[in-house]
Design an enzyme around this catalytic site. Structure first.
Site, PDB file in Angstrom:
ATOM      1  CG  HIS A  32      -0.407   0.210   2.448  1.00 16.94           C
ATOM      2  ND1 HIS A  32       0.475  -0.814   3.000  1.00 16.94           N
ATOM      3  CD2 HIS A  32      -0.437   1.013   3.566  1.00 16.94           C
ATOM      4  CE1 HIS A  32       0.883  -0.337   4.210  1.00 16.94           C
ATOM      5  NE2 HIS A  32       0.373   0.583   4.681  1.00 16.94           N
ATOM      6  CG  HIS A  35      -0.363   4.314   4.779  1.00 21.26           C
ATOM      7  ND1 HIS A  35      -0.967   3.535   5.632  1.00 21.26           N
ATOM      8  CD2 HIS A  35      -0.626   5.137   4.203  1.00 21.26           C
ATOM      9  CE1 HIS A  35      -2.224   4.272   5.632  1.00 21.26           C
ATOM     10  NE2 HIS A  35      -2.074   5.260   4.852  1.00 21.26           N
ATOM     11  CG  ASP A  81       3.736   1.171   7.403  1.00 17.64           C
ATOM     12  OD1 ASP A  81       3.267   1.661   6.319  1.00 17.64           O
ATOM     13  OD2 ASP A  81       2.978   0.889   8.045  1.00 17.64           O
ATOM     14  CG  HIS A 111      -4.091  -0.280   6.799  1.00 14.32           C
ATOM     15  ND1 HIS A 111      -3.945   0.445   8.153  1.00 14.32           N
ATOM     16  CD2 HIS A 111      -2.848   0.405   6.248  1.00 14.32           C
ATOM     17  CE1 HIS A 111      -2.911   1.423   8.168  1.00 14.32           C
ATOM     18  NE2 HIS A 111      -2.170   1.387   6.985  1.00 14.32           N
ATOM     19  CG  ASN A 161      -2.692   5.551  10.780  1.00 13.42           C
ATOM     20  OD1 ASN A 161      -3.709   6.541  10.745  1.00 13.42           O
ATOM     21  ND2 ASN A 161      -1.705   5.698   9.794  1.00 13.42           N
TER      22      ASN A 161
END
Length: 266
Positions: free
Chosen positions: A115, A117, A119, A177, A208
């Site tokens: 994804h 993000h 991280d 998410h 989150n």
């Protein structure tokens, strides 16, 4: 006598110079020490073997208000080739991982990000510069572009995609998410990388949810449950590796959050 005086002055100058140099270095030494204990990448990269050909990489970053948070990805080995699932959270950790992989005599052939993000996708620029084939879905690349981030150099435009023949499959189950999260299935090892889409058993909440699609998360999890009936290990983006119970645990958390969201509206 003059020679002795000259030598004494020379020695004194050397001593003063040494003291001044030491005093000058103190702030630098203190800064370096501070970096090792307080820097975002303070904890070194961790590598854990999950099976004969699959390793988990764990990197850390300081994220407020949670403090130092660990994030995980995988290294999948196929012969003399290595394939990454998500890049480590910091460039320092990614460089350490690359060094470790090369130290095993392996060549990194590809990397997929699950994804948009950081991280998962933080070091796409580094991997691209190294001419490694990087993969992301069309939606992930769109979201990266919207955030002015570098995109993967290969795009996945279908909901199912065989990344490495017989070794790694990508599946997009729907939002959770984030709206673009995917999972990666390693059939020979029966390992599912759920990434941040899947919560560990130790998680008491969805974490989150800034970009979460709460209303779809439970149904998206169900699609994964229905698709993979023989899972041995599930690897979440954060927290401990477990079995298929991580999926049902995440589904319960998602349903609870969905219910709370509905209740808040009334």
């Amino acid at each position: 006598m003059n020679e002795l005086h000259a030598n004494g002055c020379s020695s004194m100058k050397l001593t003063i110079k040494s003291i001044l140099l030491f005093v000058y270095l103190i702030p630098s030494l203190a800064f370096a020490h501070g970096q090792s204990s307080n820097d975002q990448s303070a904890k070194k990269l961790k590598i854990k073997q999950l099976s004969n050909n699959v390793y988990q990489h764990i990197s850390s970053k300081r994220v407020e208000p949670w403090g130092l948070v660990e994030a995980a990805g995988l290294v999948v080995i196929n012969g003399s080739d290595a394939h990454l699932i998500d890049s480590p959270w910091t460039t320092q950790a990614t460089k350490e991982l690359i060094k470790w992989i090369e130290g095993k005599g392996l060549t990194i052939k590809s990397a997929v990000v699950t994804h948009f993000h950081e991280d998962a996708s933080n070091d796409l620029p580094l991997l691209n510069d190294l001419h490694i084939k990087t993969y992301a879905t069309s939606l992930t690349n769109q979201l990266l572009t919207s955030k002015k981030k570098e995109t993967a150099n290969n795009e996945i435009s279908t909901n199912t995609f065989e990344l490495v023949d017989g070794v790694m499959d990508v599946f997009y189950p729907g939002g959770g998410h984030s709206q673009d999260n995917i999972v990666v299935w390693i059939p020979q090892e029966k390992i599912l990388f759920g990434g941040c889409f899947v919560r560990s058993l130790g998680a008491k909440s969805l974490g989150n949810t800034e970009d979460a699609v709460i209303g779809e998360w439970s149904n998206s999890i169900q699609k994964v449950i229905d698709r993979y009936s023989d899972i041995k290990l599930v690897v979440p983006g954060h927290g401990k590796v477990g079995d298929a119970s991580l999926l049902t645990h995440t589904q319960k958390l998602a349903l609870s959050a969905q219910h709370a969201k509905r209740s808040a509206k009334h």
